[in-house]
Motif scaffolding. Sequence first.
Motif, PDB file in Angstrom:
ATOM      1  N   GLY A 150       0.864  -1.265   0.016  1.00  0.00           N
ATOM      2  CA  GLY A 150       0.048   0.034   0.012  1.00  0.00           C
ATOM      3  C   GLY A 150       0.774   1.246   0.079  1.00  0.00           C
ATOM      4  O   GLY A 150       0.372   2.302  -0.153  1.00  0.00           O
ATOM      5  N   ALA A 151       2.206   1.154   0.123  1.00  0.00           N
ATOM      6  CA  ALA A 151       3.017   2.296   0.116  1.00  0.00           C
ATOM      7  C   ALA A 151       2.905   2.842  -1.343  1.00  0.00           C
ATOM      8  O   ALA A 151       2.574   2.344  -2.318  1.00  0.00           O
ATOM      9  CB  ALA A 151       4.412   1.953   0.422  1.00  0.00           C
ATOM     10  N   GLU A 152       3.637   4.062  -1.482  1.00  0.00           N
ATOM     11  CA  GLU A 152       3.551   4.558  -2.915  1.00  0.00           C
ATOM     12  C   GLU A 152       4.392   3.778  -3.930  1.00  0.00           C
ATOM     13  O   GLU A 152       5.461   3.516  -3.646  1.00  0.00           O
ATOM     14  CB  GLU A 152       3.813   6.211  -2.971  1.00  0.00           C
ATOM     15  N   ALA A 153       3.793   3.551  -4.965  1.00  0.00           N
ATOM     16  CA  ALA A 153       4.311   2.690  -6.051  1.00  0.00           C
ATOM     17  C   ALA A 153       5.267   3.538  -6.884  1.00  0.00           C
ATOM     18  O   ALA A 153       4.835   4.591  -7.305  1.00  0.00           O
ATOM     19  CB  ALA A 153       3.268   2.024  -6.898  1.00  0.00           C
ATOM     20  N   ILE A 154       6.525   2.974  -7.168  1.00  0.00           N
ATOM     21  CA  ILE A 154       7.543   3.698  -7.903  1.00  0.00           C
ATOM     22  C   ILE A 154       7.576   2.905  -9.321  1.00  0.00           C
ATOM     23  O   ILE A 154       8.511   3.327 -10.190  1.00  0.00           O
ATOM     24  CB  ILE A 154       8.774   3.995  -7.256  1.00  0.00           C
ATOM     25  N   SER A 155       7.077   1.818  -9.170  1.00  0.00           N
ATOM     26  CA  SER A 155       7.360   0.941 -10.566  1.00  0.00           C
ATOM     27  C   SER A 155       6.114   0.211 -10.787  1.00  0.00           C
ATOM     28  O   SER A 155       5.170   0.067  -9.666  1.00  0.00           O
ATOM     29  CB  SER A 155       8.327  -0.223 -10.207  1.00  0.00           C
ATOM     30  N   THR A 156       5.999  -0.081 -12.047  1.00  0.00           N
ATOM     31  CA  THR A 156       4.851  -0.943 -12.515  1.00  0.00           C
ATOM     32  C   THR A 156       5.094  -1.999 -13.429  1.00  0.00           C
ATOM     33  O   THR A 156       6.139  -1.611 -14.174  1.00  0.00           O
ATOM     34  CB  THR A 156       3.584   0.001 -12.682  1.00  0.00           C
ATOM     35  N   GLY A 157       4.536  -3.013 -13.302  1.00  0.00           N
ATOM     36  CA  GLY A 157       4.831  -3.987 -14.474  1.00  0.00           C
ATOM     37  C   GLY A 157       3.245  -4.804 -14.524  1.00  0.00           C
ATOM     38  O   GLY A 157       2.213  -4.492 -14.175  1.00  0.00           O
ATOM     39  N   THR A 158       3.733  -5.946 -15.319  1.00  0.00           N
ATOM     40  CA  THR A 158       2.254  -6.836 -15.589  1.00  0.00           C
ATOM     41  C   THR A 158       2.467  -8.404 -15.152  1.00  0.00           C
ATOM     42  O   THR A 158       3.833  -8.482 -15.166  1.00  0.00           O
ATOM     43  CB  THR A 158       1.889  -6.682 -16.942  1.00  0.00           C
ATOM     44  N   VAL A 159       1.576  -9.057 -14.839  1.00  0.00           N
ATOM     45  CA  VAL A 159       1.574 -10.377 -14.592  1.00  0.00           C
ATOM     46  C   VAL A 159       0.598 -10.940 -15.333  1.00  0.00           C
ATOM     47  O   VAL A 159      -0.338 -10.437 -15.695  1.00  0.00           O
ATOM     48  CB  VAL A 159       1.397 -10.679 -13.034  1.00  0.00           C
ATOM     49  N   ASP A 160       0.993 -12.202 -15.932  1.00  0.00           N
ATOM     50  CA  ASP A 160      -0.108 -12.859 -16.775  1.00  0.00           C
ATOM     51  C   ASP A 160      -0.494 -14.066 -15.903  1.00  0.00           C
ATOM     52  O   ASP A 160       0.284 -14.833 -15.373  1.00  0.00           O
ATOM     53  CB  ASP A 160       0.616 -13.173 -17.921  1.00  0.00           C
ATOM     54  N   LEU A 161      -1.533 -13.952 -15.742  1.00  0.00           N
ATOM     55  CA  LEU A 161      -2.456 -15.172 -15.125  1.00  0.00           C
ATOM     56  C   LEU A 161      -3.476 -15.895 -16.171  1.00  0.00           C
ATOM     57  O   LEU A 161      -3.726 -15.322 -17.189  1.00  0.00           O
ATOM     58  CB  LEU A 161      -3.330 -14.684 -13.761  1.00  0.00           C
ATOM     59  N   PRO A 162      -3.947 -17.193 -15.709  1.00  0.00           N
ATOM     60  CA  PRO A 162      -4.893 -17.821 -16.653  1.00  0.00           C
ATOM     61  C   PRO A 162      -6.136 -16.885 -16.797  1.00  0.00           C
ATOM     62  O   PRO A 162      -6.699 -17.093 -17.890  1.00  0.00           O
ATOM     63  CB  PRO A 162      -5.034 -19.046 -15.559  1.00  0.00           C
ATOM     64  N   HIS A 163      -6.477 -15.983 -16.092  1.00  0.00           N
ATOM     65  CA  HIS A 163      -7.837 -15.411 -16.535  1.00  0.00           C
ATOM     66  C   HIS A 163      -7.458 -13.940 -16.830  1.00  0.00           C
ATOM     67  O   HIS A 163      -8.268 -12.909 -16.980  1.00  0.00           O
ATOM     68  CB  HIS A 163      -8.520 -15.238 -15.303  1.00  0.00           C
ATOM     69  N   GLY A 164      -6.109 -13.505 -17.532  1.00  0.00           N
ATOM     70  CA  GLY A 164      -5.932 -12.439 -18.049  1.00  0.00           C
ATOM     71  C   GLY A 164      -4.615 -11.653 -17.537  1.00  0.00           C
ATOM     72  O   GLY A 164      -3.736 -12.393 -16.945  1.00  0.00           O
ATOM     73  N   ARG A 165      -4.259 -10.543 -17.926  1.00  0.00           N
ATOM     74  CA  ARG A 165      -3.214  -9.809 -17.591  1.00  0.00           C
ATOM     75  C   ARG A 165      -3.533  -8.539 -16.684  1.00  0.00           C
ATOM     76  O   ARG A 165      -4.634  -8.034 -16.964  1.00  0.00           O
ATOM     77  CB  ARG A 165      -2.558  -9.026 -18.972  1.00  0.00           C
ATOM     78  N   PHE A 166      -2.714  -8.353 -15.732  1.00  0.00           N
ATOM     79  CA  PHE A 166      -3.083  -7.216 -14.608  1.00  0.00           C
ATOM     80  C   PHE A 166      -1.747  -6.681 -14.266  1.00  0.00           C
ATOM     81  O   PHE A 166      -0.744  -7.170 -14.489  1.00  0.00           O
ATOM     82  CB  PHE A 166      -3.237  -8.261 -13.400  1.00  0.00           C
ATOM     83  N   TRP A 167      -2.037  -5.374 -13.831  1.00  0.00           N
ATOM     84  CA  TRP A 167      -0.832  -4.582 -13.296  1.00  0.00           C
ATOM     85  C   TRP A 167      -0.269  -4.832 -11.820  1.00  0.00           C
ATOM     86  O   TRP A 167      -1.286  -5.410 -11.047  1.00  0.00           O
ATOM     87  CB  TRP A 167      -1.349  -3.175 -13.316  1.00  0.00           C
ATOM     88  N   LEU A 168       0.904  -4.849 -11.790  1.00  0.00           N
ATOM     89  CA  LEU A 168       1.536  -5.228 -10.429  1.00  0.00           C
ATOM     90  C   LEU A 168       2.529  -3.939 -10.178  1.00  0.00           C
ATOM     91  O   LEU A 168       3.297  -3.657 -10.795  1.00  0.00           O
ATOM     92  CB  LEU A 168       2.296  -6.426 -10.546  1.00  0.00           C
ATOM     93  N   ASP A 169       1.731  -2.879  -9.092  1.00  0.00           N
ATOM     94  CA  ASP A 169       2.341  -1.876  -9.011  1.00  0.00           C
ATOM     95  C   ASP A 169       3.211  -2.211  -7.720  1.00  0.00           C
ATOM     96  O   ASP A 169       2.838  -2.804  -6.653  1.00  0.00           O
ATOM     97  CB  ASP A 169       1.229  -0.864  -8.394  1.00  0.00           C
ATOM     98  N   SER A 170       4.300  -1.600  -7.449  1.00  0.00           N
ATOM     99  CA  SER A 170       5.165  -1.776  -6.534  1.00  0.00           C
ATOM    100  C   SER A 170       6.040  -0.441  -5.889  1.00  0.00           C
ATOM    101  O   SER A 170       6.544   0.277  -6.860  1.00  0.00           O
ATOM    102  CB  SER A 170       6.545  -2.727  -6.896  1.00  0.00           C
ATOM    103  N   CYS A 171       6.144  -0.693  -4.665  1.00  0.00           N
ATOM    104  CA  CYS A 171       7.025   0.352  -4.155  1.00  0.00           C
ATOM    105  C   CYS A 171       8.571  -0.168  -4.260  1.00  0.00           C
ATOM    106  O   CYS A 171       8.934  -1.271  -4.772  1.00  0.00           O
ATOM    107  CB  CYS A 171       6.919   0.338  -2.590  1.00  0.00           C
ATOM    108  N   ARG A 172       9.495   0.783  -3.963  1.00  0.00           N
ATOM    109  CA  ARG A 172      10.760   0.244  -3.866  1.00  0.00           C
ATOM    110  C   ARG A 172      11.190  -0.915  -3.491  1.00  0.00           C
ATOM    111  O   ARG A 172      11.646  -1.861  -4.421  1.00  0.00           O
ATOM    112  CB  ARG A 172      11.919   1.276  -3.410  1.00  0.00           C
TER     113      ARG A 172
END
Length: 107
Positions: free
Chosen positions: A41-63
């Motif tokens: 829940g901290a402020e994200a400085i990076s984002t990427g995606t993850v591919d799961l069986p039911h679709g592609r989703f954003w994965l936002d990450s702090c440092r």
Amino acid sequence: MDDADLLRSLGVDPAALDPAPAVLRTADARRRFGRPCSTCGAEAISTGTVDLPHGRFWLDSCRDHMLHAFRLRADRYPATGDALTVLREAAIEAGVALTVITDRAAG
């Protein structure tokens, strides 16, 4: 480690992730900076995606969680070998052409 394993290791509920577009654009990713980290829940400085069986989703990450995810995914890359090998394999995986120019005289 596949993306589902990564989410389990990070303690992320896949149902809480936002859907990501099939075609990714840099501008889409930039708009996500500052959102809450998907893990803590901290402020994200990076984002990427993850591919799961039911679709592609954003994965936002702090440092800290971005670095932790890099470590968890380290098994995707050779533990030994030089940087050129890693770059070559990443280019193949991404489907891009790669030309490496080196200066042998400089070492």
